[in-house]
Design a protein around this motif. Structure first.
Motif, PDB file in Angstrom:
ATOM      1  N   THR A 118       0.867  -1.178   0.000  1.00  0.00           N
ATOM      2  CA  THR A 118       0.000   0.000   0.000  1.00  0.00           C
ATOM      3  C   THR A 118       0.909   1.235   0.000  1.00  0.00           C
ATOM      4  O   THR A 118       2.128   1.117   0.085  1.00  0.00           O
ATOM      5  N   THR A 119       0.299   2.400  -0.066  1.00  0.00           N
ATOM      6  CA  THR A 119       1.108   3.620   0.010  1.00  0.00           C
ATOM      7  C   THR A 119       1.146   4.165   1.440  1.00  0.00           C
ATOM      8  O   THR A 119       1.601   5.274   1.684  1.00  0.00           O
ATOM      9  N   GLY A 120       0.663   3.386   2.391  1.00  0.00           N
ATOM     10  CA  GLY A 120       0.712   3.817   3.796  1.00  0.00           C
ATOM     11  C   GLY A 120       2.116   3.646   4.354  1.00  0.00           C
ATOM     12  O   GLY A 120       2.874   2.788   3.915  1.00  0.00           O
ATOM     13  N   SER A 121       2.446   4.489   5.336  1.00  0.00           N
ATOM     14  CA  SER A 121       3.760   4.397   5.952  1.00  0.00           C
ATOM     15  C   SER A 121       3.710   3.393   7.105  1.00  0.00           C
ATOM     16  O   SER A 121       2.779   3.401   7.897  1.00  0.00           O
ATOM     17  N   MET A 122       4.710   2.546   7.194  1.00  0.00           N
ATOM     18  CA  MET A 122       4.837   1.527   8.232  1.00  0.00           C
ATOM     19  C   MET A 122       3.549   0.697   8.367  1.00  0.00           C
ATOM     20  O   MET A 122       2.965   0.567   9.450  1.00  0.00           O
ATOM     21  N   GLN A 123       3.098   0.203   7.236  1.00  0.00           N
ATOM     22  CA  GLN A 123       1.942  -0.700   7.190  1.00  0.00           C
ATOM     23  C   GLN A 123       2.462  -2.099   6.860  1.00  0.00           C
ATOM     24  O   GLN A 123       3.505  -2.240   6.218  1.00  0.00           O
ATOM     25  N   SER A 124       1.719  -3.095   7.273  1.00  0.00           N
ATOM     26  CA  SER A 124       2.198  -4.459   7.010  1.00  0.00           C
ATOM     27  C   SER A 124       1.037  -5.417   6.896  1.00  0.00           C
ATOM     28  O   SER A 124      -0.064  -5.132   7.396  1.00  0.00           O
TER      29      SER A 124
END
Ligand code: DGJ
Length: 719
Positions: free
Chosen positions: A705-711
């Motif tokens: 995704t383009t989210g930061s610190m996503q997993s």
């Protein structure tokens, strides 16, 4: 391998070795790679070939041009860096080795070829042991140097082997390190002359450079392309890998104990055994090479490599030195609530005259601090039992603080220059493990702790200092050159005795983070602490780096508060890809986070066989991308776990599909996202869907995704 296949293959090897002796060639094969040596008419042992099998080549084998000796000695007519440099008892610095005999035998999982070399003038011999592990495509090589001269000889070079290569170009990938910055990966072309990767730190030997590397032949490798050798030295001390390109463009690889300050005095009648150089080859890039070594490690290289591992809660980052019996009791209950197997008590529990309330005192005095822990270790074990978790303990038994009773009583047990002001690394000094008395002290210290507290299931064995003030009072004026080497041998002697006495105890290898990570130590230790840096973003790089050589089962990863900007889910998902632990103030987490962690531990327990024993596929590297993806595939390809991480993607960054690996194209797999925060729904497009392996591997999945610190963690199950 079945017994009959194994014996057939043994007969094949013995026959080949016999035939080889007649034809003067030795063929050492893993089945997937072959190593061909030739004994020349002058009796010298030369390397001819290392690569894909030449099973059909038959008589052509004799045409292979020899590339050079695999154990050249100084004085033997070779002009480059030798494998062996001996100064004989009479002062002569020349040695010439010729083959005396060869033999081959079966070992568990493969074969061992032994070549005895001898000097015709001096009573000096070298025995080379060349092991080939078939299923894992791994070679393990070491040498034994012995002599019967009238007086001691001096060894100033003692490589494990020399491997020559001839290719149009060579590239080296190395893993440099520092505290909290372990395994930084860089690659470079090698040119004429020497490049050396080494350490002269002694005890915390891998602090600045890890003892492993990747050589790439012809062109730089990727995960799935390129001709590579991945190698390591099984040694927990000073190592050196010399890569020398000679005048003919031949690359000579010399894996060795670093001979820095180590002109070794070898008494007559004794044997100097070099550590093993372990390596694997792949003509399909770095990924298969890592998988070969992981499989080998689980079977042969890693202590209790085929056993389960324990999840744990550690107190270090949560409390540092600031704890008491009550606080620890509460943490044990938190461990239970979290669902982990074990509570691990870290530094700060010992020392009375000089209590360990900070890192300036107490090392060496391994009795629980009465003022802090009145009931001592037995009371803590009782609390752990009452809480329903196992108990583990931190120790650093190779070290001493000057502020300790041990230092007061046994200053001559310490590595220390007799006539200079000492300098300190973390306020401590290193005990002289070359001294058998000190070995006995270290052994009995740990042995007593374990004997008096039979419930201890786990030890974290730390080593925070390199060897400083280098001088051994035990070795005295004439044998200081033996110190760095005898230190490591002393350490091995202690831990092998402990292993024999307490085979069930799990042992974590730690050295101020990942300052000691090698298969020399890991034959006694079940796992290692990768880094004190537990920021999950940094950990992605560190774990990617260590995974080149070590299986997930050996790599401890803990969820901590190092980076609280990262969601607890991200932190957990990062630790989840290795041996999971926590080092966090669990009670301070939000309720949803606690629920998440507890569920994650349960999920982890169900996925352990895949993550800890499966094959690792590194799909997307964090180096040069804003993401990382890896997956583990269980043997039989019926179950896999896929991990996707978004680090810090750019705005509007195009997200490419991730193509999976290691599945069966014709099988159909169901994909289920796990580790979801309570109340949140999966946004993974294929969640709950059944898809063919072919689709997953060729079309790929939208994992990022383009989210930061996503997993996200996806369980893949054959239906
Ligand atoms: C260094 C280790 O890496 C840490 O995890 C911790 O155990 C400290 N030492 C304790 O002093």
């Amino acid at each position: 391998m079945t017994r009959s296949v194994f014996f057939l293959s043994l007969i094949f090897h013995l026959v080949t070795a016999l035939a080889a002796t007649e034809s003067r060639s030795l063929r050492i094969s893993t089945g997937q790679s072959e190593w061909i040596l030739r004994i020349g008419n002058d009796g010298r042992l030369r390397h001819c070939y290392l690569g894909a099998p030449l099973t059909l080549a038959g008589p052509d084998i004799e045409r292979l041009p020899p590339l050079g000796e695999i154990y050249p000695s100084a004085g033997g007519g070779d002009f480059f860096e030798p494998a062996l440099f001996v100064t004989h008892a009479d002062g002569n610095p020349g040695t010439v080795l010729t083959v005396e005999s060869t033999s081959a035998k079966a070992i568990s999982g493969g074969t061992e070829t032994t070549v005895s070399l001898r000097d015709k003038v001096y009573p000096l011999s070298v025995t080379l042991h060349l092991q080939a592990y078939e299923k894992e495509n791994v070679f393990k090589v070491w040498s034994e140097i012995s002599h019967r001269e009238k007086r001691p000889i001096t060894l100033s070079r003692y490589a494990s082997v020399l491997l020559p290569f001839r290719h149009e170009a060579y590239y080296l990938t190395q893993f440099s390190s520092d505290w909290a910055r372990e395994v930084q990966i860089t690659s470079q072309p090698l040119r004429a002359g020497k490049k050396i990767l080494d350490s002269n730190l002694g005890s915390r030997a891998a602090m600045f450079m890890q003892p492993f590397f990747r050589l790439e032949f012809g062109s730089p490798a990727t995960e799935n392309t390129g001709n590579v050798l991945l190698g390591t030295l099984n040694w927990t001390g000073n190592f050196s890998f010399t890569f020398e390109i000679d005048n003919q463009g031949t690359l000579r690889l010399l894996p060795a104990i670093n001979s820095y300050a180590s002109n070794y005095t070898l008494a007559a009648g004794s044997t100097f055994t070099t550590p093993a150089f372990v390596f694997t080859l792949s003509d399909r890039g770095a990924g298969p090479a890592s998988r070969n070594l992981h499989r080998w490690a689980r079977r042969y290289g890693l202590c209790r490599g085929e056993d389960n591992r324990l999840t744990l809660l550690n107190n270090w980052e949560n409390t540092y030195f600031n704890f008491n019996t009550e606080k620890l009791g509460r943490l044990m209950h938190e461990a239970r609530e979290l669902g982990v197997d074990l509570f691990l008590l870290d530094d700060g529990w010992f020392g009375n005259k000089y209590p360990r309330s900070n890192d300036r005192a107490g090392l060496g005095d391994w009795q629980a601090t009465r003022a802090k822990l009145p009931g001592g270790l037995p009371a803590l074990l009782d609390s752990a039992r009452a809480a329903g978790v196992k108990f583990g303990l931190w120790i650093e038994p190779e070290m001493v603080n000057p502020a300790s009773e041990l230092f007061e009583k046994h200053r001559n047990w310490v590595i220390l220059q007799p006539n200079r002001e000492p300098y300190y690394y973390r306020n401590q000094l290193v005990l002289d493990l070359s001294n058998p008395q000190v070995q006995d002290f270290v052994f009995s210290t740990v042995e007593n702790i374990l004997k008096e507290n039979p419930g201890i299931a786990y030890l974290k064995w730390d080593c925070n200092s390199p060897i400083t003030n280098v001088y051994s009072p035990y070795l005295g004026g004439s044998r200081q050159g033996n110190l760095y080497i005898d230190y490591v041998r002393g350490l091995y002697s202690v831990v092998s005795r402990l292993r024999a006495a307490h085979p069930d105890v799990y042992l974590m290898l730690c050295s101020g983070g990942g300052g000691r990570c090698d298969y020399g130590a890991l034959q006694y230790f079940t796992e290692f602490w990768c880094s004190d840096n537990t920021d999950p973003v940094e950990r992605l790089y560190i774990q990617w780096g260590f995974s080149q050589l070590f299986p997930a089962k050996a790599m401890c990863a803990h969820v901590t508060d190092w980076n609280t900007r990262a969601p607890v889910k991200f932190r957990t998902d990062v630790a989840f890809m290795c041996k999971l632990g926590f080092d966090i103030n669990f009670s301070r987490l939000k309720e949803a986070e606690r629920t998440f962690c507890t569920a994650a531990v349960k999920t982890y327990n169900t996925l352990k066989p895949v993550i800890l024993d499966g094959d690792l596929y590194r799909l997307v590297s964090p180096y040069g991308s804003n993401h990382m993806a890896v997956m583990y595939v269980a043997e039989g390809q019926k179950k896999a776990v896929l991990f996707g991480y978004d680090i810090n993607p750019r705005y509007g960054e195009p997200l490419l599909p991730v193509r999976l690996e290691g599945l069966r194209p014709g099988a159909r797999y169901r994909l289920d996202e796990v580790n979801l925060m309570p109340g949140s729904k999966s946004r993974f497009a294929l969640n709950g869907q059944t898809v063919s392996g072919q689709y997953l591997m060729n079309a790929g999945v939208q994992l990022f995704t383009t989210g930061s610190m996503q997993s996200r963690v996806i369980v893949i199950t054959e239906v």
